[in-house]
Design a protein around this motif. Sequence first.
Motif, PDB file in Angstrom:
ATOM      1  N   THR A  46       4.993 -14.376  11.264  1.00  0.00           N
ATOM      2  CA  THR A  46       5.745 -14.876  12.515  1.00  0.00           C
ATOM      3  C   THR A  46       6.100 -13.981  13.825  1.00  0.00           C
ATOM      4  N   GLY A  47       5.307 -12.836  13.454  1.00  0.00           N
ATOM      5  CA  GLY A  47       6.085 -11.638  14.315  1.00  0.00           C
ATOM      6  C   GLY A  47       4.798 -11.112  15.158  1.00  0.00           C
ATOM      7  N   GLY A  48       3.897 -11.568  14.659  1.00  0.00           N
ATOM      8  CA  GLY A  48       2.134 -11.291  15.459  1.00  0.00           C
ATOM      9  C   GLY A  48       1.868 -10.792  14.172  1.00  0.00           C
ATOM     10  N   LEU A  49      -0.069 -10.492  15.049  1.00  0.00           N
ATOM     11  CA  LEU A  49      -0.530  -9.935  14.010  1.00  0.00           C
ATOM     12  C   LEU A  49      -0.729  -8.388  13.828  1.00  0.00           C
ATOM     13  N   LEU A  50      -1.383  -7.648  12.465  1.00  0.00           N
ATOM     14  CA  LEU A  50      -1.088  -6.200  11.807  1.00  0.00           C
ATOM     15  C   LEU A  50      -1.970  -6.061  11.706  1.00  0.00           C
ATOM     16  N   SER A  51      -1.988  -4.864  11.588  1.00  0.00           N
ATOM     17  CA  SER A  51      -3.994  -4.442  10.687  1.00  0.00           C
ATOM     18  C   SER A  51      -4.247  -3.416  10.304  1.00  0.00           C
ATOM     19  N   CYS A  52      -4.568  -2.619   9.599  1.00  0.00           N
ATOM     20  CA  CYS A  52      -4.536  -1.450   8.980  1.00  0.00           C
ATOM     21  C   CYS A  52      -5.624  -0.957   8.042  1.00  0.00           C
ATOM     22  N   ALA A  53      -5.985   0.023   7.879  1.00  0.00           N
ATOM     23  CA  ALA A  53      -7.094   0.324   6.966  1.00  0.00           C
ATOM     24  C   ALA A  53      -7.141   0.189   5.907  1.00  0.00           C
ATOM     25  N   GLU A  54      -8.100  -0.611   5.157  1.00  0.00           N
ATOM     26  CA  GLU A  54      -8.035  -0.724   3.496  1.00  0.00           C
ATOM     27  C   GLU A  54      -8.558   0.035   2.858  1.00  0.00           C
ATOM     28  N   ASN A  55      -9.009   1.874   3.291  1.00  0.00           N
ATOM     29  CA  ASN A  55      -9.098   2.665   2.534  1.00  0.00           C
ATOM     30  C   ASN A  55      -7.662   2.984   2.834  1.00  0.00           C
ATOM     31  N   PHE A  56      -6.917   3.706   2.151  1.00  0.00           N
ATOM     32  CA  PHE A  56      -5.258   4.406   2.558  1.00  0.00           C
ATOM     33  C   PHE A  56      -5.422   5.011   1.373  1.00  0.00           C
ATOM     34  N   ILE A  57      -5.345   6.135   1.318  1.00  0.00           N
ATOM     35  CA  ILE A  57      -5.207   7.282  -0.043  1.00  0.00           C
ATOM     36  C   ILE A  57      -3.672   6.226  -0.939  1.00  0.00           C
ATOM     37  N   SER A  58      -2.854   6.057  -0.462  1.00  0.00           N
ATOM     38  CA  SER A  58      -1.527   6.226  -0.965  1.00  0.00           C
ATOM     39  C   SER A  58      -0.872   4.534  -0.107  1.00  0.00           C
ATOM     40  N   PRO A  59       0.379   3.765  -1.030  1.00  0.00           N
ATOM     41  CA  PRO A  59       0.478   2.313  -0.157  1.00  0.00           C
ATOM     42  C   PRO A  59       1.668   2.993   0.993  1.00  0.00           C
TER      43      PRO A  59
END
Length: 164
Positions: A46-59
């Motif tokens: 509800t605050g927009g569109l987010l993206s991130c890489a799926e191959n992150f090392i740690s949350p």
Amino acid sequence: MERDEQGIPSRFFSTRNKLTSYPLISCYRARFITGDRQGNIWIGTTGGLLSCAENFISPDKVSFHRYHHDKNDPTTLSSDDVHGICFTNDGRSFICTFGGGLSEMKLASDGTATFQRLGSPEQGETGDVVLSMLQDRSSRSSDEAKANLLWCATEDGLFSYNLL
């Protein structure tokens, strides 16, 4: 695998534990999540569109990029209430929103994006509240135009957008 204080493997990561970089204040309600072929996770909120890489090392190391509406810039997201994301067979990206209708996203190699609002009631769009969408991937059709439709569900019925 990460473990909690008692040594039990962690199965859930959230803003309440390890997902500390999530923009909780601006993107509290998540409505939709999907992935693309480039290895990115996309989250409609509800605050927009987010993206991130799926191959992150740690949350706790996840880096989120936020795309949001700016009323003074028509190339931004048409509404911050994102209900769906569709990546078509030919690599195009479409966003459906509550209050901003259907938009096409053009993502640049540096991670920036521009958005173009598509359609109007005069062109057959049935409203600016688009709740979900699906690309028609009918392999039984010899009609190329039918196989290239993006079907959209709205509060005022259905419409299809020709991808050609």
